[in-house]
Design a protein around this motif. Sequence first.
Motif, PDB file in Angstrom:
ATOM      1  N   GLN A 585      32.331   0.881   0.139  1.00  0.00           N
ATOM      2  CA  GLN A 585      32.146   1.631  -1.099  1.00  0.00           C
ATOM      3  C   GLN A 585      33.351   1.498  -2.025  1.00  0.00           C
ATOM      4  OE1 GLN A 585      31.263   2.678   1.899  1.00  0.00           O
ATOM      5  NE2 GLN A 585      29.060   2.622   1.562  1.00  0.00           N
ATOM      6  N   ASP A 622      31.252   1.365   8.941  1.00  0.00           N
ATOM      7  CA  ASP A 622      30.263   1.658   7.916  1.00  0.00           C
ATOM      8  C   ASP A 622      28.897   1.187   8.380  1.00  0.00           C
ATOM      9  OD1 ASP A 622      29.176   2.387   5.577  1.00  0.00           O
ATOM     10  OD2 ASP A 622      29.943   0.699   4.416  1.00  0.00           O
ATOM     11  N   GLU A 799      28.279   6.733   1.046  1.00  0.00           N
ATOM     12  CA  GLU A 799      27.429   6.793  -0.142  1.00  0.00           C
ATOM     13  C   GLU A 799      27.130   8.244  -0.521  1.00  0.00           C
ATOM     14  OE1 GLU A 799      24.058   4.295   0.301  1.00  0.00           O
ATOM     15  OE2 GLU A 799      25.261   2.460   0.547  1.00  0.00           O
TER      16      GLU A 799
END
Length: 921
Positions: A585, A622, A799
């Motif tokens: 991200q 992730d 997210e």
Amino acid sequence: MASSTGPGRPADRRVDAAAPGAAPAPARGRRRGGRWLLRDRPGVVWLALAVLLSLVHPFVPASRWLMVHLVLLGALSHSIMVWSTHFANALLRSAPDVDDRATQSRRLWMLLAGTCLVLVGVPTGWWLLTVAGAVLVGTAVLEHARQLVRRLRAALPGRFAVTVRYYVAAALCLPVGAALGATLARGVGAEWHGRLLLAHTMVNLLGWVGLTVTGTLLTLWPTMLRTRIGTRAEAHTRHALPVLVGGLVVVLTGALGGWQPVAAAGVALYAAGLLWWAAGVLSPVRRGLPREFAAMSVGAALLWWAAGIAMVLTALLTAQDWTRVGTTFDRTTAVVVVGFAAQLLTGALSHLMPVVIGGGKPVVRAAAAWFDRWGAARLVTTNAGLLVCLLPVPSLVRVAASVLVLVSLASFVPLMVRAVAAAGRARREQLAARQAGAVRAVDETGSPDAGERTAPAGLDRMPSIWSAGQVAAALSALALVTALGASLGPATAPSPSGQAAVAPTGHTTRVEVRAADMRFDPGTVTVPAGDRVVLDVVNADTQVHDLAIAGQQTPRLGPGERATLDLGVVGADTQGWCTIVGHRQAGMVLDLVVEGGAGEAADTADGQAGHDPGEHAGHGTDSPASTTPLRADPDATVEHPVDPRLPARGRGTEHHVTLRASELELEVAPGVTQHRWTFNDRAPGPTLHGRVGDTFVVTLVNDGSMGHSIDFHAGALAPDRPMRTIQPGERLTYRFTAERSGIWMYHCSTAPMSSHIAAGMHGAVVVEPREGLPEVDREYVLVQSEAYPASDDGPVDPEAIAAGEAPFVTFNGIADQYLQHPLTARVGERVRLWVLDAGPNRASSFHVVGGQFDTVWSEGAYRVGPRARGTGAQVMALQPAEGGFVELTFPEAGHYPLVSHVMSDAERGARGVVEVTGAAR
């Protein structure tokens, strides 16, 4: 060497006596009744420890650094101290009272103690321990240099005194290298790290080790080859010394001044001096090719040394900046430690130890035969295996080859033990035969010189170690493990699952991808359709990264480490990223574009063949988030509530605190657990309490699996060093003086900061005014923060953080815990509530239902009060990282809810109860 140089010539006799292979006189080389303990054993112990560490290195913090320094600082430096003293004595014929055995022993103990302190201090981050070790090492070597100068001054003019001058110059280098190493251990920025690393490495490798080696080989090399010293050897050695020293000075000037071309010129000048030295000293190899393991091992080490110097020079000429210079040392380190240092040490000791054991030709032959055992196989395995490790091969192939290299080098230790035992048996057999009168005694003149002259000659007829069978066996073993590694690894896999098949072109596109500043450089790689794609991934950052793409994933790469991904033929566009939580991200994404391919492929995180990049999600990886919202279990009980009471202020004005970064499973809401990143196994971390003027000495220890750091808002100082990210197993000490009162946040500041804070790495520091605050009956601390658990029990959903969609908002890390375990008070008691909004995203509007605040202090000022009359406040509004306190009394018994009046957050868990009972006593 009586048989090759002619014992009747005085000059030749002087060469034999001075040769490093010559046995010392009994009075100098041994004590009666046993060997001198510090002579060889510490060096062998350091080598053995390096071998053991290589077997368990994945589980040992800073293992790469430890392995390098066990060999170079431990084994090689000890051997240099011992044998340069021995050679100087043989060459100069020093008087017994110059540098006697007791003096030598004291400095060897000092070197041993300093080495131990450095090897403990650097990995643990105890910098003062590192400094103490560096001082001891430097002092021991400076004392060594002083004694060498005394020998030179006391000696008669000698033909080979230049060797001792090399030793003096070498000894003056190590204290400089030790100081540079201690500075590196303290921690510097990326650019200075590259500059200091080059200076530290060059002054130790080219100075301390290199000058010792070049000076010694003037006489040792022809002795090992059983031939004469070259006619130009002494002159070339004498001429090369100022060139070599001058090159070192230029390298240091360029590195410390930040001038890459100057540093490169210094390395080139040193290389030129080395070539001039080699032209004179190494020329005897043309007359006597190596036949024994010792000479071959030393010769191979010299070739790898030259390769290492060439690699450093190339890095200086091609790297764009000093940061990149610092990241190119991983392969150079392998060349220097394995190819040069380990082979040099084992080769030299294989020659020297049999001679120093002494006892006549049969004894020396018996020991030397063991050092030559399997010599050809060991040499081929070590050098060919190292070459394979340096090539762009799949990781499993590299691992398999490195295991063979390790076995080859480690075999020296048991062979040495067997050699010593064989010499002992031969000595006993010889003594028994003499006593029985069965054979004539050999070398019974009683003259030390006779023993020194004849011992090397006793090896003249040693057979050559070269064996076609051994060479074939070594190459076969290497080919076998290479084939197995290639077949088991993913290097030759076809296009990833879900991608269109394309016809292979037979061409390979190879690209270096660098991870730095939370980006991949380049961020887009374009390849022709049908090409085999190979990515060389280099971590040029200060924290750990990896790359998952097209069905493959590198291991976690620490700063300066690299890995190779052979993706095979990629048939369509695909994307990869760093799988460490939050890094994707933050921008760590790599696009692989296939020209003429089938278009965009399936998302590689969801459809990687045979690999799930989320399989380690519980450890900071992730992975895709679930769309199913997490909810607390209304029937569950919070088993381990966090005590909200403000801890007592420590005694005195200096507070020592250790905060350990750890990763473990913790409750985040009733019935919901999350893999949290914590300080001291709790989220939030412990609350610190002091007054203005107090000093906090905080030691951060990283017990986690990735880089972490700490930022104290309560202190004002440059963040470069104390707030830097440290890797697993490292530590740093953070010292600050609290100059302003308030409730201050501390948190991990490693990027992406939002993920580290949301995962639990935050806490509070309560600093009272110097004169203190008015006394109250009860004080509590409430740290509001959000939790963003990933659906697979990972630490966070990055997210969701970016969108600000927190399933839970908590007081002190667990949603709704103070509904089940209320705060307590009595009617009429004065209660002070310290509140900090740790975020990372959401504001707080702190309110106590049924209560009114008569005192409100936030962010440096009173908003109400103190103890205002006729006025008050209903909320204390806080943005992320803001804090303050409120005071109130409760008029009657009952249950007073406390909430964030951002009501959706209260419903997510930012709520509790103050249970008020009868009147205060």
